[in-house]
Design an enzyme around this catalytic site. Sequence first.
Site, short mmCIF file in Angstrom:
data_model
loop_
_atom_site.label_atom_id
_atom_site.label_comp_id
_atom_site.label_asym_id
_atom_site.label_seq_id
_atom_site.Cartn_x
_atom_site.Cartn_y
_atom_site.Cartn_z
N GLY A 78 -4.31 -9.71 -3.04
CA GLY A 78 -4.21 -10.22 -1.66
C GLY A 78 -2.98 -9.71 -0.94
O GLY A 78 -1.95 -9.46 -1.55
N ARG A 142 -9.13 -5.62 -5.59
CA ARG A 142 -8.97 -6.54 -6.72
C ARG A 142 -9.57 -6.00 -8.02
O ARG A 142 -9.80 -6.77 -8.96
CB ARG A 142 -9.58 -7.90 -6.38
CG ARG A 142 -8.84 -8.66 -5.29
CD ARG A 142 -9.18 -10.13 -5.33
NE ARG A 142 -8.53 -10.89 -4.27
CZ ARG A 142 -7.28 -11.35 -4.34
NH1 ARG A 142 -6.55 -11.12 -5.42
NH2 ARG A 142 -6.76 -12.04 -3.34
N ASP A 173 -1.64 -10.85 -12.55
CA ASP A 173 -2.66 -10.06 -13.25
C ASP A 173 -2.38 -8.56 -13.12
O ASP A 173 -2.53 -7.80 -14.08
CB ASP A 173 -4.06 -10.36 -12.68
CG ASP A 173 -4.60 -11.67 -13.24
OD1 ASP A 173 -4.02 -12.17 -14.22
OD2 ASP A 173 -5.58 -12.18 -12.69
N LYS A 199 4.55 -9.26 -6.28
CA LYS A 199 3.94 -9.56 -4.99
C LYS A 199 3.01 -10.75 -5.10
O LYS A 199 2.25 -10.83 -6.05
CB LYS A 199 3.14 -8.34 -4.53
CG LYS A 199 2.26 -8.56 -3.33
CD LYS A 199 0.77 -8.32 -3.57
CE LYS A 199 0.07 -9.32 -4.41
NZ LYS A 199 -1.38 -9.36 -4.34
N THR A 200 3.03 -11.67 -4.24
CA THR A 200 1.98 -12.67 -3.98
C THR A 200 2.55 -13.79 -3.12
O THR A 200 3.67 -14.28 -3.37
CB THR A 200 1.34 -13.29 -5.24
OG1 THR A 200 0.42 -14.29 -4.81
CG2 THR A 200 2.29 -13.94 -6.23
N ASP A 202 1.50 -16.61 -3.19
CA ASP A 202 1.32 -17.87 -3.94
C ASP A 202 2.60 -18.35 -4.62
O ASP A 202 2.70 -19.52 -4.99
CB ASP A 202 0.23 -17.70 -5.02
CG ASP A 202 -1.10 -17.29 -4.43
OD1 ASP A 202 -1.24 -17.35 -3.19
OD2 ASP A 202 -1.99 -16.88 -5.19
P1 FBP Z 1 -3.01 -12.70 -4.91
O1 FBP Z 1 -2.98 -13.58 -6.11
O2 FBP Z 1 -3.77 -11.46 -5.11
O3 FBP Z 1 -1.65 -12.44 -4.36
O4 FBP Z 1 -3.82 -13.50 -3.80
C1 FBP Z 1 -3.28 -14.40 -2.91
C2 FBP Z 1 -4.33 -15.16 -2.15
O5 FBP Z 1 -3.93 -15.21 -0.80
C3 FBP Z 1 -4.60 -16.56 -2.70
O6 FBP Z 1 -3.68 -17.50 -2.20
C4 FBP Z 1 -6.00 -16.82 -2.26
O7 FBP Z 1 -6.66 -17.76 -3.07
C5 FBP Z 1 -6.64 -15.47 -2.41
O8 FBP Z 1 -5.61 -14.53 -2.21
C6 FBP Z 1 -7.76 -15.24 -1.47
O9 FBP Z 1 -8.18 -13.94 -1.62
P2 FBP Z 1 -9.47 -13.32 -0.96
O10 FBP Z 1 -9.19 -13.26 0.50
O11 FBP Z 1 -9.58 -11.99 -1.59
O12 FBP Z 1 -10.57 -14.25 -1.29
#
Ligand code: FBP
Length: 552
Positions: A78, A142, A173, A199-200, A202
């Site tokens: 993300g 992803r 991951d 990065k994230t 979250d």
């Molecule tokens: P990452 O773990 O890849 O950093 O994703 C962050 C995030 O924004 C989460 O908070 C959320 O659940 C997810 O991506 C949503 O991703 P997508 O838009 O691909 O469904």
Amino acid sequence: MGNTEALRHQRQNYQPQLPPVLQDIEGACLRANAEAPPTTPLPEHFPSTQGLPHLQVAALEGCSASKAPRVGVVLSGGQAAGGHNVIIGLHDALLRRHGCVNLIGFLGGPSGILDNEVVELNADVIAPYRNQGGFDMIGSGRTKIESPEQFAAAKKTVEALQLDGLVVIGGDDSNTNAALLAEYFKAHNTPCAVVGIPKTIDGDLKTEDVEISFGFDTACRTFSEIIGNIARDALSAKKYTHFIKLMGRSASHIALECALQTHANVTLIGEELARNKATLRDVTKQIADVIAARADAGKNYGIVLIPEGIIEFLPETKLLISELNALLAKESKSFDALATPEDKAAFVVKNLSEEAASCFKAIPQRIQQQLLLDRDPHGNVQVSKIETERLFIASVTEELAKRKKERTFSGKFNAQPHFLGYEGRSALPTNFDANYCYSLGFIAALLVEQEATGYIAAIRNLAGPVDEWQPAAVPLASLIHMETRKGKEKPVIKKAMVELEGPAFKHFATQRNQWEVNDAYTFPGPIQFFGPQDVTDQVPFSLALEQTTPVV
Ligand code: FBP
């Protein structure tokens, strides 16, 4: 006519700050950190990259650049604000150390590595992205590099491109993948250093050495601005209780940070509810109690913050999700053949355990449908798509109606649902994220050049001024532990959950009672790039608390 891009252009001219040792990148070196002995908890999984020392960036006499490396970079998962600055930092550091840059970007995330889809990243290509949000320079994806065939394809690509280094910008991951790729390349004599970048939004890629992931600050500040605006509206109109779901997957870091920044009336923290073994009924009662107490004080409005992953923590919804995942994986054919949503709902009720079926029947129909229809490519429930804000609105409405009948609630309850997520992932990075990411890019350049494979770039003392930041690198293998994923034991980087004994949660826990009935809201306003430093250069409150800096 006004210039709608004026701020964007101003931001392109912002020169990110670097800690002193990176300002002099031409004379910078990596050296082993004698105070942090090497640790590899699972040496059997990392025979070639075990026992690596922790590294620090230092200015050492006689340190100079070696041959200019050819580097590939990939964005994974993300979006998180600052990703472009990592790439630009990498570019600028290579240019300053070698006078030339050999940098390529993999398109569309890790699948770009597997399919060898690349673009050359030269000064002209990167220029428009300086200090800009999003991942649109090269895109993201992803795809996970997991199977032996995928590892072999990655090796083939880096060999074909003659890469000396591969920089993986991703979450837990993706950095697990980086650790495994580093091991694989080393074991197969592929001389390509693999380097990770945390990065994230979250905030769940976090260890003692990796203090925070980039993007968290920008996302939380954007969400907190919006929450503050909604709180101001609630205070003015005095007629709505706003249920705001916040992105962030399982961990509740974002909800906690936004609570600290806005003083919402109720903030649910999944990790605390799990510890207390709270049920859906307990949480409903907790929210209803605050709404009732506010109504007694003449306040028929309020703000409730709900972390995205909450339903994974409540025992009955957790059980329901795991049974649904197993059932629909096993019975996918019969399930898919059913024509109507009603038939599908009846099918699962018949096949779930009594406990899971009664939980399913108790939740609103709209959410039932989300549980059954919004499933990921593996057939699992997409927890992030479940409208928990509506789930709680439904359960609290029911509870308050009951109390009304019993004459224990005489207030008014009008709810408004919100979901904040995409609004914050690709915003213009805060100064904190812009500086942090640019510095991480510089560290990655050093790691690749000095053939330091299997490391994640990190900076210590991030709550302090940039002048006191300490650039470092942590062996990825030191972060890996075993976890059950899809029924199999796997070596992975552990997701960092909210630490209930940590200073950020403890501070929140001592304050939250005062935020319930009092209108103690704070209004952070939009992210600022110009003006006094205490406005432009703030750091996340939870990080400041963890590093014992008081917050107000
Ligand atoms: P990452 O773990 O890849 O950093 O994703 C962050 C995030 O924004 C989460 O908070 C959320 O659940 C997810 O991506 C949503 O991703 P997508 O838009 O691909 O469904």
